[in-house]
Design a protein around this motif. Sequence first.
Motif, PDB file in Angstrom:
ATOM      1  N   ARG A  59       0.754  -1.099  -0.058  1.00  0.00           N
ATOM      2  CA  ARG A  59       0.038   0.022   0.054  1.00  0.00           C
ATOM      3  C   ARG A  59       1.048   1.283  -0.029  1.00  0.00           C
ATOM      4  O   ARG A  59       0.536   2.107  -0.806  1.00  0.00           O
ATOM      5  CB  ARG A  59      -1.148  -0.069   1.335  1.00  0.00           C
ATOM      6  N   HIS A  60       1.691   1.115   0.718  1.00  0.00           N
ATOM      7  CA  HIS A  60       2.792   2.484   0.958  1.00  0.00           C
ATOM      8  C   HIS A  60       4.156   2.130   0.352  1.00  0.00           C
ATOM      9  O   HIS A  60       4.882   3.123  -0.071  1.00  0.00           O
ATOM     10  CB  HIS A  60       3.028   2.638   2.331  1.00  0.00           C
ATOM     11  N   ARG A  62       6.632  -1.168  -1.886  1.00  0.00           N
ATOM     12  CA  ARG A  62       6.719  -2.237  -2.656  1.00  0.00           C
ATOM     13  C   ARG A  62       8.188  -2.842  -2.596  1.00  0.00           C
ATOM     14  O   ARG A  62       9.031  -2.031  -2.913  1.00  0.00           O
ATOM     15  CB  ARG A  62       6.157  -2.455  -3.838  1.00  0.00           C
ATOM     16  N   THR A 138       5.198  -4.292   7.956  1.00  0.00           N
ATOM     17  CA  THR A 138       4.392  -3.012   8.190  1.00  0.00           C
ATOM     18  C   THR A 138       5.438  -2.163   9.419  1.00  0.00           C
ATOM     19  O   THR A 138       6.362  -2.492  10.123  1.00  0.00           O
ATOM     20  CB  THR A 138       3.397  -3.027   9.244  1.00  0.00           C
ATOM     21  N   TRP A 313      -5.779  11.056  -1.879  1.00  0.00           N
ATOM     22  CA  TRP A 313      -6.015   9.657  -1.705  1.00  0.00           C
ATOM     23  C   TRP A 313      -6.856   9.472  -0.398  1.00  0.00           C
ATOM     24  O   TRP A 313      -6.831  10.029   0.427  1.00  0.00           O
ATOM     25  CB  TRP A 313      -4.804   8.834  -1.427  1.00  0.00           C
ATOM     26  N   HIS A 315      -7.023   6.318   2.346  1.00  0.00           N
ATOM     27  CA  HIS A 315      -6.465   4.967   2.619  1.00  0.00           C
ATOM     28  C   HIS A 315      -7.162   3.681   2.475  1.00  0.00           C
ATOM     29  O   HIS A 315      -6.617   2.566   2.624  1.00  0.00           O
ATOM     30  CB  HIS A 315      -5.282   5.188   3.532  1.00  0.00           C
TER      31      HIS A 315
ATOM     32  N   CYS B  98      -3.690  -0.474  11.762  1.00  0.00           N
ATOM     33  CA  CYS B  98      -3.857  -0.991  10.277  1.00  0.00           C
ATOM     34  C   CYS B  98      -4.836  -2.075  10.564  1.00  0.00           C
ATOM     35  O   CYS B  98      -4.667  -2.963  11.010  1.00  0.00           O
ATOM     36  CB  CYS B  98      -2.226  -1.751   9.910  1.00  0.00           C
ATOM     37  N   SER B 132      -4.366   2.820   8.231  1.00  0.00           N
ATOM     38  CA  SER B 132      -4.151   2.449   6.919  1.00  0.00           C
ATOM     39  C   SER B 132      -4.971   1.109   6.940  1.00  0.00           C
ATOM     40  O   SER B 132      -5.119   0.362   7.859  1.00  0.00           O
ATOM     41  CB  SER B 132      -2.838   2.333   6.740  1.00  0.00           C
ATOM     42  N   SER B 134      -4.808  -2.693   5.715  1.00  0.00           N
ATOM     43  CA  SER B 134      -4.020  -3.780   5.702  1.00  0.00           C
ATOM     44  C   SER B 134      -4.510  -5.028   6.016  1.00  0.00           C
ATOM     45  O   SER B 134      -5.493  -5.341   6.530  1.00  0.00           O
ATOM     46  CB  SER B 134      -2.940  -3.415   6.949  1.00  0.00           C
TER      47      SER B 134
END
Lengths: 317, 317
Positions: A59-60, A62, A138, A313, A315, B98, B132, B134
């Motif tokens: 998500r934030h 890769r 995470t 955005w 999230h 998350c 967020s 997750s």
Amino acid sequence: MRGGHMSLARTGEFGLISRVTARLSAGPACLLGPGDDAAIVAASDGRVVASTDVLVEGRHFRRDWSAAVDVGHRAAAANLADIVAMGAIPTALLVGLCAPPGLDVRWAEDLADGLAAEAAKVGASVVGGDMSASPTLTIAVTALGDLHGAAPVLRSGARAGDVVALAGRIGYAAAGYTVLSRGFRTPKLLVEAYRRPEVPYAAGPLAARSGATAMIDVSDGLLADLGHIATASRVGIDLRRDAFEVPPQMRDAAHALGADPYLWVLAGGDDHALAATFPEDTPLPEGWRAVGHVIEGSGVTVNGRAHKGASGWDHFG
Amino acid sequence: MRGGHMSLARTGEFGLISRVTARLSAGPACLLGPGDDAAIVAASDGRVVASTDVLVEGRHFRRDWSAAVDVGHRAAAANLADIVAMGAIPTALLVGLCAPPGLDVRWAEDLADGLAAEAAKVGASVVGGDMSASPTLTIAVTALGDLHGAAPVLRSGARAGDVVALAGRIGYAAAGYTVLSRGFRTPKLLVEAYRRPEVPYAAGPLAARSGATAMIDVSDGLLADLGHIATASRVGIDLRRDAFEVPPQMRDAAHALGADPYLWVLAGGDDHALAATFPEDTPLPEGWRAVGHVIEGSGVTVNGRAHKGASGWDHFG
């Protein structure tokens, strides 16, 4: 190659903690670093500024787009930007890492190196943290900062007539993200902007000392984040479209990918630029450029009109 | 039932943040709460104590074992205990959440209620956070605290001849965990101890004022955590086995489950008791009981011998 794979499961929690903390050095505000129940950080004027961000793999960041050291830089930058956007000087980071047991220890070490190096840019250091196994990689970062006696610059202080100004790049990281998501690795300028945002750290405290009436870190996109200032200050904001120049490499990339570069510029987050408002007779401090005005009303417009399709955005969206 | 299911994906990030922040109230040390780039917290003596913990679903909590409000209490307690174990008074929590997009908003709200209620026990409050999506439900909590001019009590100050003392319950949460893991829901005393640890918050700052030479929050198990003090202080610690009384409900549960109750008491974490060392002529402050002595040497023994099979947890093991 620097030796073979050693997983977190094999090193163990305490082994990993000692490997990582061995790589950290204490900044000037660190009175007690890792190794006890808690850290102790200087808060010279009797107040501490604090902000938390979570980064979730997929998500934030890769792992196939960014090296661990880049993820560390980005994770630190996102939080440090929140501190300087208050007008404060960052002092410390605390980092919670949740990682799959099979993760290479080297990845965690490189992450720590990136976090420490980014923090060192502003004289801050990693003072503590926690680690746990998790199926989802995470990173939770808390940044602390010191106002050194200054009044914080909130989102709520903008007044009609103020100049809206910007420090730092915008659109670069969003363009880099689009480039990567289409499977490309160039242009380097954009991809690197996504991997390691160049936050204009000094511009935050400088704006505070120069009388900024409101300030925010641009993380959700410029229109969305100025919208937060407009809402909190009960004003409107109008931007001049010609204040936003699209650099050639961004224009070329947009053309090649069939994308709208102004969407990157006006709605892309992740560069962690700073946006602020200043009384109109204030000379803008170094690093800041005027991009619009605060007006009576509400919402954010460009040349007096709503910009279509350009929001930030969400999230969970 | 309080209305139907509303997922995080449907509420959105900003919707959830406003729902959650509406439930929070500011403690006395909160100078600026949620809603800006960062929070501002009082740090009256020019220092701030800070600690971070991550809790991962399936590893640190289970939604079928604990209600969301219980998870909030536990997550806050684990961090607040680290602050008082330095001798400081907790002032604030920052929370990174998350969560799977399908999670019921109610769960996040109840979590916030639990975090806020546990913080309020010590006069602290939730001042900021981040959220967020997750795949793995994860809660990252940072706690801040204020030493009010006192010297922090580290792990490294124990000296041979000191008395080792304990505040709070130990073994209860580990027993409750075992009970739950075998599919039982009683005895309530043990299960509730796991769900909501009763941290002896006042005992931490009190120990600091009474001259404690070292202190730690018991989160990895008493033997493991006293081992941290022994290592940091370059001493040995010998415990008296008869100082550890096993309460009847724990004895009965151990008997029924074929478990060793002393393993819960000596190696179980999660009660967040406090362990400290005091000079031998110091009258122990209220809430503290002597359980052993600091000796020359290294390691932790019980009646002079190593306790078999009793070590703490390794979170990647």
